[in-house]
Design a protein around this motif. Structure first.
Motif, short mmCIF file in Angstrom:
data_model
loop_
_atom_site.label_atom_id
_atom_site.label_comp_id
_atom_site.label_asym_id
_atom_site.label_seq_id
_atom_site.Cartn_x
_atom_site.Cartn_y
_atom_site.Cartn_z
N LEU A 261 0.84 -1.19 0.00
CA LEU A 261 0.00 0.00 0.00
C LEU A 261 0.88 1.24 0.00
CD1 LEU A 261 -2.44 -1.07 2.87
CD2 LEU A 261 -2.77 -1.40 0.42
N VAL A 262 0.55 2.20 -0.84
CA VAL A 262 1.29 3.46 -0.81
C VAL A 262 0.32 4.62 -0.67
CG1 VAL A 262 3.28 2.64 -2.11
CG2 VAL A 262 1.34 3.57 -3.34
N PHE A 263 0.65 5.51 0.24
CA PHE A 263 -0.23 6.64 0.49
C PHE A 263 0.48 7.97 0.25
CE2 PHE A 263 -1.95 3.20 3.13
CZ PHE A 263 -3.27 3.18 2.68
N GLY A 264 1.75 7.91 -0.11
CA GLY A 264 2.44 9.14 -0.45
C GLY A 264 3.11 9.84 0.69
N ASP A 265 3.29 9.16 1.82
CA ASP A 265 3.99 9.80 2.93
C ASP A 265 5.43 9.32 3.03
OD1 ASP A 265 3.49 7.22 3.74
OD2 ASP A 265 3.13 7.75 5.82
N GLY A 266 5.90 8.68 1.98
CA GLY A 266 7.32 8.32 1.94
C GLY A 266 7.67 6.96 2.49
N ARG A 267 6.69 6.23 2.98
CA ARG A 267 6.98 4.86 3.39
C ARG A 267 5.89 3.95 2.84
NH1 ARG A 267 7.62 5.21 9.46
NH2 ARG A 267 8.33 7.22 8.70
N ILE B 273 -5.00 -5.15 -16.78
CA ILE B 273 -5.12 -4.70 -15.39
C ILE B 273 -4.88 -5.85 -14.42
CG2 ILE B 273 -6.73 -3.83 -13.66
CD1 ILE B 273 -8.00 -2.17 -15.92
N ASN B 274 -3.96 -5.64 -13.49
CA ASN B 274 -3.68 -6.66 -12.48
C ASN B 274 -4.43 -6.40 -11.18
OD1 ASN B 274 -1.82 -7.90 -14.16
ND2 ASN B 274 -0.13 -6.65 -13.41
N THR B 275 -4.48 -5.14 -10.80
CA THR B 275 -5.07 -4.81 -9.51
C THR B 275 -5.46 -3.33 -9.49
OG1 THR B 275 -4.64 -4.86 -7.12
CG2 THR B 275 -2.80 -4.27 -8.54
N HIS B 276 -6.08 -2.94 -8.40
CA HIS B 276 -6.41 -1.53 -8.24
C HIS B 276 -6.28 -1.15 -6.78
CE1 HIS B 276 -10.35 -3.43 -7.32
NE2 HIS B 276 -10.31 -2.54 -6.35
N GLN B 277 -6.21 0.14 -6.54
CA GLN B 277 -6.24 0.62 -5.16
C GLN B 277 -7.16 1.83 -5.08
OE1 GLN B 277 -2.76 0.99 -2.78
NE2 GLN B 277 -1.72 -0.76 -3.71
N LEU B 278 -8.04 1.78 -4.11
CA LEU B 278 -8.91 2.93 -3.86
C LEU B 278 -8.65 3.41 -2.44
CD1 LEU B 278 -11.32 4.82 -4.29
CD2 LEU B 278 -12.82 2.96 -3.60
N HIS B 279 -8.11 4.61 -2.34
CA HIS B 279 -7.81 5.14 -1.01
C HIS B 279 -8.59 6.43 -0.79
CE1 HIS B 279 -4.64 2.30 -0.95
NE2 HIS B 279 -3.74 3.00 -1.59
N PHE B 280 -9.09 6.60 0.42
CA PHE B 280 -9.64 7.88 0.83
C PHE B 280 -8.62 8.56 1.73
CE2 PHE B 280 -13.59 5.79 -0.36
CZ PHE B 280 -14.29 6.82 -0.96
N TYR B 281 -8.44 9.86 1.53
CA TYR B 281 -7.50 10.63 2.33
C TYR B 281 -8.24 11.67 3.14
CZ TYR B 281 -3.84 8.84 -0.79
OH TYR B 281 -3.00 8.03 -1.50
N GLY B 282 -7.78 11.89 4.35
CA GLY B 282 -8.41 12.91 5.17
C GLY B 282 -7.83 12.95 6.56
N LEU B 283 -8.67 13.33 7.52
CA LEU B 283 -8.21 13.45 8.90
C LEU B 283 -9.01 12.51 9.80
CD1 LEU B 283 -7.89 17.34 9.08
CD2 LEU B 283 -6.02 15.67 8.97
N CYS B 284 -8.30 11.77 10.63
CA CYS B 284 -8.97 10.84 11.53
C CYS B 284 -9.58 11.59 12.72
CB CYS B 284 -7.99 9.77 11.99
SG CYS B 284 -6.77 10.33 13.17
N LYS C 49 -2.48 13.38 8.49
CA LYS C 49 -1.73 14.03 9.56
C LYS C 49 -0.89 13.02 10.35
CE LYS C 49 -2.29 17.65 13.03
NZ LYS C 49 -3.30 18.32 13.86
N CYS C 50 -1.52 11.97 10.84
CA CYS C 50 -0.79 11.03 11.69
C CYS C 50 -0.41 9.74 10.98
CB CYS C 50 -1.59 10.71 12.94
SG CYS C 50 -3.05 9.70 12.66
N GLY C 51 -0.89 9.56 9.76
CA GLY C 51 -0.50 8.36 9.01
C GLY C 51 -1.27 7.10 9.36
N LYS C 52 -2.30 7.24 10.19
CA LYS C 52 -3.11 6.09 10.57
C LYS C 52 -3.86 5.53 9.36
CE LYS C 52 -6.64 4.62 13.86
NZ LYS C 52 -7.51 4.99 14.98
#
Lengths: 149, 149
Positions: free
Chosen positions: B74-80, B134-145, B101-104
């Motif tokens: 999984l990649v969310f763009g926070d560098g890890r 197509i092999n796979t997909h990722q659907l991520h929601f971004y926001g604040l917990c 904000k916290c990466g949760k």
DNA sequence: GTAAATGCAAAGGTTTTGCACGTTA
DNA sequence: TAACGTGCAAAACCTTTGCATTTAC
């Protein structure tokens, strides 16, 4: 003074940011680009028009522009980030296909309305269930492009 | 010899990979984890059970396991990057909310069937239109917990 | 004129690679 | 016992930070 200003200039100034030459050059480049350049690619290209610019400023500008919603950051997990304009007159909502072999990014617009409707529904349910404030989402398809398969 | 083997061991061997102690330790840790650990977190935890392991092997093992579909990156763009099991008896399909904000990372399962149906439809249309496999997909929601909003 | 923005160099963090050694089948 | 896998150290990469200087308003 308001009329005649490009849309992004107004957005910057409204939030207290300055419309500098570097920012102008980056936004204009991204507005014209149909690709999804990385910070380094942006730096190398913009430098040809605005030779003074440094890579650091590119990073800092991208951060500001993303924060203001003028651009979108895309991450596909290949170790580099990519950026695209996310507003302005010519902009159209779209999503992405990513080739895991060559890194090519393809824009698509299939079933956008249907997808938006579902994602809004999901988003609302999640906001409520987890007390989570959703700002945005990313839907990426991963696979192999025509050349790489 | 086939029965009694864990599911992942069979998958490894079928493709010519060896079922080493390090791989076993990593898979068992990920199978038990309800979080989405980064390579470093995996390394630090697995090392307590299997002290010989090195960070390099963790990276190399994760690459193999992802390639075999045993885990998902999984990649969310926070560098890890983050990893989770993507098969086995207890596994259930789900998607993710990411706190910027916290990466949760929060797992969710709302409207899964409806979403799968739409994504399959989109996937088919895109495969055809762009000759893209197509092999796979990722659907991520971004926001604040809850804590960070 | 003053605060914001920038460029350069250096540092930080994550991931990859080379190579000799250890393990698995 | 032949590949395959591993650990360590070093390198490679991308991104961020500190600081003196420049620029925007």
């Amino acid at each position: 003074m308001v009329e005649g200003q490009p849309w992004w200039q107004l957005r910057l100034r409204k939030r207290g940011y300055r419309a500098t030459l570097g920012r102008k050059a980056i936004i204009e480049f991204l507005s014209r680009s149909w690709k999804h350049p990385s910070p380094e690619q942006i730096y190398l290209t913009v430098r040809r028009i605005y030779p003074g610019i440094g890579l650091t400023s590119v990073y800092r500008t991208l951060e500001v522009l993303e924060h203001l919603g003028i651009i979108r950051k895309l991450v596909f997990g290949d170790g580099r980030s990519r950026y695209e304009i996310s507003g302005g007159p010519r902009w159209r909502y779209h999503q992405h296909l990513f080739c895991v072999k060559c890194g090519k990014v393809i824009d698509y617009q299939s079933y956008i309305e249907e997808k938006e409707k579902l994602l809004n529904k999901i988003g609302k349910a999640l906001s409520k269930k987890f007390s989570f404030k959703i700002n945005t989402h990313q839907l990426h398809f991963y696979g192999l492009c025509k050349k790489c398969r």
